[in-house]
Design an enzyme around this catalytic site. Sequence first.
Site, PDB file in Angstrom:
ATOM      1  N   SER A   1       0.799  -1.148  -0.121  1.00 18.05           N
ATOM      2  CA  SER A   1      -0.556  -0.135  -0.541  1.00 18.05           C
ATOM      3  C   SER A   1       0.958   1.059  -0.186  1.00 18.05           C
ATOM      4  O   SER A   1       1.743   1.436   0.012  1.00 18.05           O
ATOM      5  CB  SER A   1      -0.669  -0.206   1.754  1.00 18.05           C
ATOM      6  N   ASP A   2       0.800   2.451  -0.032  1.00 19.06           N
ATOM      7  CA  ASP A   2       0.910   4.036  -0.286  1.00 19.06           C
ATOM      8  C   ASP A   2       0.699   3.974   1.488  1.00 19.06           C
ATOM      9  O   ASP A   2       0.184   2.991   1.918  1.00 19.06           O
ATOM     10  CB  ASP A   2       0.550   5.137  -1.228  1.00 19.06           C
ATOM     11  N   TRP A   3       1.492   4.508   1.509  1.00 17.23           N
ATOM     12  CA  TRP A   3       1.697   4.748   3.221  1.00 17.23           C
ATOM     13  C   TRP A   3       0.445   5.117   3.673  1.00 17.23           C
ATOM     14  O   TRP A   3       0.768   6.656   3.784  1.00 17.23           O
ATOM     15  CB  TRP A   3       2.807   5.273   3.614  1.00 17.23           C
ATOM     16  N   GLY A   4      -0.482   4.320   4.432  1.00 14.99           N
ATOM     17  CA  GLY A   4      -1.705   5.206   5.038  1.00 14.99           C
ATOM     18  C   GLY A   4      -2.764   4.712   4.486  1.00 14.99           C
ATOM     19  O   GLY A   4      -3.761   5.426   4.627  1.00 14.99           O
ATOM     20  N   ALA A   5      -2.485   3.897   2.981  1.00 15.46           N
ATOM     21  CA  ALA A   5      -3.387   4.533   1.996  1.00 15.46           C
ATOM     22  C   ALA A   5      -5.317   3.309   1.942  1.00 15.46           C
ATOM     23  O   ALA A   5      -5.558   3.779   1.553  1.00 15.46           O
ATOM     24  CB  ALA A   5      -3.009   3.838   0.668  1.00 15.46           C
TER      25      ALA A   5
END
Length: 762
Positions: free
Chosen positions: A234-238
């Site tokens: 995932s993108d960070w925190g997506a």
Amino acid sequence: MTDIRDRDHEPAGDDDRRTLEAQAALLSGRDFWSTREGGGIRSLVLVDGPHGVRRQAGTADNLGFNQSLPSTCFPPGAGIASSWDPALVREVGEALGREARALDVDVLLGPAINIKRSPLGGRTFEYFSEDPRLTGALAVEYVRGVQSTGVGTSVKHFAVNSQETERMRVSAEVDDRTLREIYLPAFERVVKEAAPTSVMSAYNAINGVFSSENRWLLTGLLRDEWGFDGLVVSDWGAIKDRVDALAAGLDLEMPGTGDEGTEAILQAVRDGRLDRSVVETSVERLRGLAERTAPTTGPAGFDADAHHALARRSAAASVVLLRNERETLPLRADQHIAVIGELAVQPQYQGGGSSHVNPTRVDVPLDELRRALGDERVTFAAGYAKGATEAATDAMLDEARGAAASVDVAVVFVGLYEEDQSEGFDREHLDLPAAHTALIEAVAEVAARTVVVLSNGGVVTLEPWHDRVEAIVEGWALGQAVGSALADVLTGSTNPSGRLAETIPLALTDTPSYLNFPGEQQIVRHGEGVFVGYRYYTSAQRAVRYPFGHGLSYTTFGVESFEVETTGHDTAVARVTVRNTGAVAGAEVVQLYVAPAPSDVRRPVRELGAFAKVSLEPGEAVTVTLELERRAFAHWDVRGSRWRVDPGTYRVELGRSATDIIDVRELPLVGDVDRPAPLSLVSTVKEWFSHPIVGPALMQGMMANGTPEQQAAAEANGNALKMVESMPMGQFARFPGVEIPDDALEQLIALSVASAQAEPAV
Ligand code: BGC
């Protein structure tokens, strides 16, 4: 009674349950930058990227606030893409890989390859280009370079991360053809040709479904269609819903969310909402990543000097000489120069956010120019200072005027600050800071010759001062060797060879996405469709300040021959002989564009089909061979959900840019000759008459047996038919006077069905 699903999914015993818990835990990060260890899988370190290694030893963050260990800051995407040099990108990739390894990093979070949809996009400084073919070609070599060292890559942000505004909530509404032709091809090419170890999902949604929970994107397209066998992170925190994300094909959640993600997964398996095998598959992908990126040697440092030299060479190759009237550049050793502008002593060379690198050193333009030209020939005036009062700015302008008036050439350094161009927000205009524009105008009024040197991660307008200066050097974001690279180009020790990877428009209001950027109410309609960047400007015949592909040199190049021939099925090869006809060595970028054959769909007037960069000594000639793959001629056919080459004559255009076409060859292609689709009463009159078998039969029937009106209609064909050609046959056939009997229509429909099932037409 026990639900059968519970029995299937409930781990049999404690051991089994513990195994599942351990597996689920592996799919969520341990902290900001590393994964958990377990099940024989080591902990992995994943860090930014893309243009340097951002390894944080202290407090971690993903927005570039906290310091990281020193590493080489290579030119960010906007810079290096202007080199149009895949081989150079590969060298940079290899160096990045070596540094990553030395800093104990397993996966570098790059390349960032989203298409530059609007020059306002906050991360355009990180992205390569407005063109998917150029982006894809560079990204392939980036991945090959990094991965040749054993370090993994994470191609990001998959997909359509075209803006920062509302990036975690916005839905990019994009039609299928535009997705396939513009926003996805670079990802597709990297996946198919370079086998990246991982892909990072984007924050945004696409057509209402968040990328991180998008099964079509992460599984249907990426894995099933393109054959990706790596890990999706995932993108960070997506991630919004860990279970949906995992089920959609998102393996690893980053950064870690403590036990939250793990608990959600375990609960879903217990409830029977998630098959245990999904967890196991993702764990195996993590194991695969760990194995692919396992260090094969002990820790080693990296050669910071050698990497700085590469940063310098790659930065110099990325500078684009936009304008050079009266041969103002290169500067000559006998000239006196005034270097003006604070950016000459405090250079800008990267943007803000997660990609921010703590450089091993920074070359300062003024120092490098003094070194190259001699202290006595170079004076300096600040011209402006960030945060200065109006009075102080006026005084600096006066000083700059004085300095400019007393030398042969004034070199003005202007651009954008890091806070103007950053991850997290988009720009709202294309202007330089007002003090910078004022400085250019003040200097140009008094200087014998003015050179403007730009440092800007995103496009800035060159209006209204463009015509008042002799030369413009577009430095984009050049990384830590910014000063030496610019000095190399300004003094001519490097002949500029960069070409624009994105258009410089005359005004923001001219840009294709102007009315649809950045959207509203969390929806951004990609209303311009495939007409992104030069595809729009050339098709709409809209003037630009500098077109895609533009860039000058200190030498001249001539084309001596240009041949194109078909090879396989709708593929071609071009051979271009190019000679350096000037007095100094230089590099030319051979650009081939494809203009489409007539088509049922509206296509851009030209699209980049192939390119190659060649270095030539004075007088030297070389014949470059460029392959034009089938895709260079194809468009995405939404009705058949496939790539289609229309039969017909294409034009292969040799260009110095997207608007400067210097030679053309015609290329007839067989294309996809489809059997005509079966007709129905909803098919139009035109479709009926133009059907290769039914059309003539219909015409003949109307002439032979028809009423006078039918005969007249059939005879008039051209004009009369035009008036009714868009009518569905079912309605047309009932018109008084036309009255084609139902059984005749039925027979003709049967004929069309039979011909659709027959052998393909030629
Ligand atoms: C960015 C990514 C980056 C990640 C980790 C996110 O904010 O969108 O590009 O890799 O942070 O720093």
